[in-house]
Design a protein around this motif. Sequence first.
Motif, PDB file in Angstrom:
ATOM      1  N   VAL A  39      10.412  61.645  23.587  1.00 46.66           N
ATOM      2  CA  VAL A  39       9.908  60.271  23.642  1.00 46.66           C
ATOM      3  C   VAL A  39       8.705  60.175  24.577  1.00 46.66           C
ATOM      4  O   VAL A  39       7.727  59.479  24.272  1.00 46.66           O
ATOM      5  CB  VAL A  39      11.041  59.299  24.065  1.00 46.66           C
ATOM      6  N   VAL A  40       8.746  60.877  25.701  1.00 46.19           N
ATOM      7  CA  VAL A  40       7.608  60.868  26.623  1.00 46.19           C
ATOM      8  C   VAL A  40       6.382  61.494  25.959  1.00 46.19           C
ATOM      9  O   VAL A  40       5.270  60.984  26.095  1.00 46.19           O
ATOM     10  CB  VAL A  40       7.972  61.577  27.948  1.00 46.19           C
ATOM     11  N   ASP A  41       6.575  62.572  25.212  1.00 49.95           N
ATOM     12  CA  ASP A  41       5.446  63.168  24.495  1.00 49.95           C
ATOM     13  C   ASP A  41       4.867  62.177  23.493  1.00 49.95           C
ATOM     14  O   ASP A  41       3.642  62.069  23.372  1.00 49.95           O
ATOM     15  CB  ASP A  41       5.879  64.448  23.781  1.00 49.95           C
ATOM     16  N   LEU A  42       5.718  61.460  22.807  1.00 47.39           N
ATOM     17  CA  LEU A  42       5.227  60.439  21.871  1.00 47.39           C
ATOM     18  C   LEU A  42       4.401  59.387  22.607  1.00 47.39           C
ATOM     19  O   LEU A  42       3.325  59.004  22.147  1.00 47.39           O
ATOM     20  CB  LEU A  42       6.403  59.750  21.174  1.00 47.39           C
ATOM     21  N   VAL A  49       2.115  51.932  16.145  1.00 53.76           N
ATOM     22  CA  VAL A  49       3.431  51.411  15.798  1.00 53.76           C
ATOM     23  C   VAL A  49       4.380  52.518  15.361  1.00 53.76           C
ATOM     24  O   VAL A  49       5.563  52.515  15.724  1.00 53.76           O
ATOM     25  CB  VAL A  49       3.295  50.342  14.684  1.00 53.76           C
ATOM     26  N   LEU A  50       3.896  53.476  14.609  1.00 53.96           N
ATOM     27  CA  LEU A  50       4.753  54.553  14.114  1.00 53.96           C
ATOM     28  C   LEU A  50       5.421  55.343  15.243  1.00 53.96           C
ATOM     29  O   LEU A  50       6.638  55.565  15.190  1.00 53.96           O
ATOM     30  CB  LEU A  50       3.969  55.485  13.183  1.00 53.96           C
ATOM     31  N   PRO A  51       4.700  55.761  16.269  1.00 54.73           N
ATOM     32  CA  PRO A  51       5.384  56.458  17.370  1.00 54.73           C
ATOM     33  C   PRO A  51       6.419  55.578  18.081  1.00 54.73           C
ATOM     34  O   PRO A  51       7.471  56.073  18.500  1.00 54.73           O
ATOM     35  CB  PRO A  51       4.245  56.846  18.315  1.00 54.73           C
ATOM     36  N   ALA A  52       6.153  54.284  18.215  1.00 56.68           N
ATOM     37  CA  ALA A  52       7.134  53.384  18.831  1.00 56.68           C
ATOM     38  C   ALA A  52       8.392  53.300  17.967  1.00 56.68           C
ATOM     39  O   ALA A  52       9.517  53.314  18.485  1.00 56.68           O
ATOM     40  CB  ALA A  52       6.528  52.001  19.032  1.00 56.68           C
ATOM     41  N   MET A  53       8.205  53.245  16.665  1.00 54.35           N
ATOM     42  CA  MET A  53       9.366  53.217  15.765  1.00 54.35           C
ATOM     43  C   MET A  53      10.119  54.542  15.819  1.00 54.35           C
ATOM     44  O   MET A  53      11.354  54.559  15.733  1.00 54.35           O
ATOM     45  CB  MET A  53       8.913  52.897  14.337  1.00 54.35           C
ATOM     46  N   LEU A  54       9.394  55.653  15.964  1.00 47.75           N
ATOM     47  CA  LEU A  54      10.046  56.952  16.100  1.00 47.75           C
ATOM     48  C   LEU A  54      10.872  57.019  17.390  1.00 47.75           C
ATOM     49  O   LEU A  54      11.975  57.567  17.390  1.00 47.75           O
ATOM     50  CB  LEU A  54       9.008  58.071  16.102  1.00 47.75           C
ATOM     51  N   ALA A  55      10.341  56.477  18.492  1.00 40.69           N
ATOM     52  CA  ALA A  55      11.089  56.464  19.753  1.00 40.69           C
ATOM     53  C   ALA A  55      12.371  55.648  19.593  1.00 40.69           C
ATOM     54  O   ALA A  55      13.448  56.061  20.051  1.00 40.69           O
ATOM     55  CB  ALA A  55      10.227  55.895  20.877  1.00 40.69           C
ATOM     56  N   PHE A  56      12.270  54.502  18.938  1.00 39.12           N
ATOM     57  CA  PHE A  56      13.456  53.685  18.684  1.00 39.12           C
ATOM     58  C   PHE A  56      14.455  54.451  17.815  1.00 39.12           C
ATOM     59  O   PHE A  56      15.658  54.459  18.092  1.00 39.12           O
ATOM     60  CB  PHE A  56      13.064  52.367  18.010  1.00 39.12           C
ATOM     61  N   HIS A  69      27.625  52.391  24.133  1.00 37.99           N
ATOM     62  CA  HIS A  69      27.260  51.008  23.851  1.00 37.99           C
ATOM     63  C   HIS A  69      26.196  51.030  22.756  1.00 37.99           C
ATOM     64  O   HIS A  69      25.071  51.474  23.011  1.00 37.99           O
ATOM     65  CB  HIS A  69      26.709  50.326  25.096  1.00 37.99           C
ATOM     66  N   PRO A  70      26.514  50.586  21.553  1.00 38.28           N
ATOM     67  CA  PRO A  70      25.556  50.654  20.444  1.00 38.28           C
ATOM     68  C   PRO A  70      24.244  49.937  20.776  1.00 38.28           C
ATOM     69  O   PRO A  70      24.230  48.805  21.238  1.00 38.28           O
ATOM     70  CB  PRO A  70      26.284  49.954  19.297  1.00 38.28           C
ATOM     71  N   GLY A  71      23.159  50.643  20.561  1.00 41.75           N
ATOM     72  CA  GLY A  71      21.836  50.090  20.779  1.00 41.75           C
ATOM     73  C   GLY A  71      21.258  50.346  22.155  1.00 41.75           C
ATOM     74  O   GLY A  71      20.065  50.158  22.374  1.00 41.75           O
ATOM     75  N   LEU A  72      22.072  50.794  23.102  1.00 38.32           N
ATOM     76  CA  LEU A  72      21.593  50.994  24.463  1.00 38.32           C
ATOM     77  C   LEU A  72      20.586  52.141  24.538  1.00 38.32           C
ATOM     78  O   LEU A  72      19.525  52.000  25.148  1.00 38.32           O
ATOM     79  CB  LEU A  72      22.759  51.246  25.422  1.00 38.32           C
ATOM     80  N   ASN A  73      20.885  53.262  23.921  1.00 37.46           N
ATOM     81  CA  ASN A  73      19.942  54.385  23.921  1.00 37.46           C
ATOM     82  C   ASN A  73      18.677  54.045  23.151  1.00 37.46           C
ATOM     83  O   ASN A  73      17.583  54.448  23.544  1.00 37.46           O
ATOM     84  CB  ASN A  73      20.589  55.644  23.343  1.00 37.46           C
ATOM     85  N   ALA A  74      18.816  53.302  22.063  1.00 38.58           N
ATOM     86  CA  ALA A  74      17.634  52.890  21.306  1.00 38.58           C
ATOM     87  C   ALA A  74      16.730  52.023  22.176  1.00 38.58           C
ATOM     88  O   ALA A  74      15.505  52.205  22.198  1.00 38.58           O
ATOM     89  CB  ALA A  74      18.060  52.137  20.049  1.00 38.58           C
TER      90      ALA A  74
END
Length: 168
Positions: A39-42, A49-56, A69-74
């Motif tokens: 994620v840091v490399d991204l 927008v695409l790299p942000a969506m990839l991080a998510f 906790h669902p969604g916390l890591n995202a």
Amino acid sequence: MRLILLFAVFLVLGLAFESAVPHMVSFRALIPNLIIILVVDLGLRHHGVLPAMLAFAMGYATDALAGSHPGLNAFMMTMVFVVSYEISTRLMVTNALVGATVVFFGVIATALATVALADGFSAHSHTGALLPGLTLEAAISAIVAPFIFSMLAASKRMTGLPVRPMRE
């Protein structure tokens, strides 16, 4: 499309490593957080927008395998992406040292936020007992980060993707 495929391959390898190695190593803090490194490399090298969506999506995949906790890591991976993106736009050069520093603090911030949310921001939090192991994990992740960054750079060159942001 090549960016998605490249990071999907590294994500699968990273999740497999982080899932399998704890069964072989009894001390969890010795295992680097490879997803935060990706994620840091991204954030440092790919803007839009695409790299942000990839991080998510990387955080969401982590949630699917190991999220309490669902969604916390995202959420946390998206925040690490935003911070590394902002750092890359403010600095003239983003090198491996900057990336390793962001990885170090990203691992610590992610773990502390996870504990804080799990404890419900309680005054009786157990973060003091976690800090030595957490600092060790963050340090190991920061040490491993330049090697992962170089592997990603070599893979990007082989696939024809830009290795650095356009401004560098």
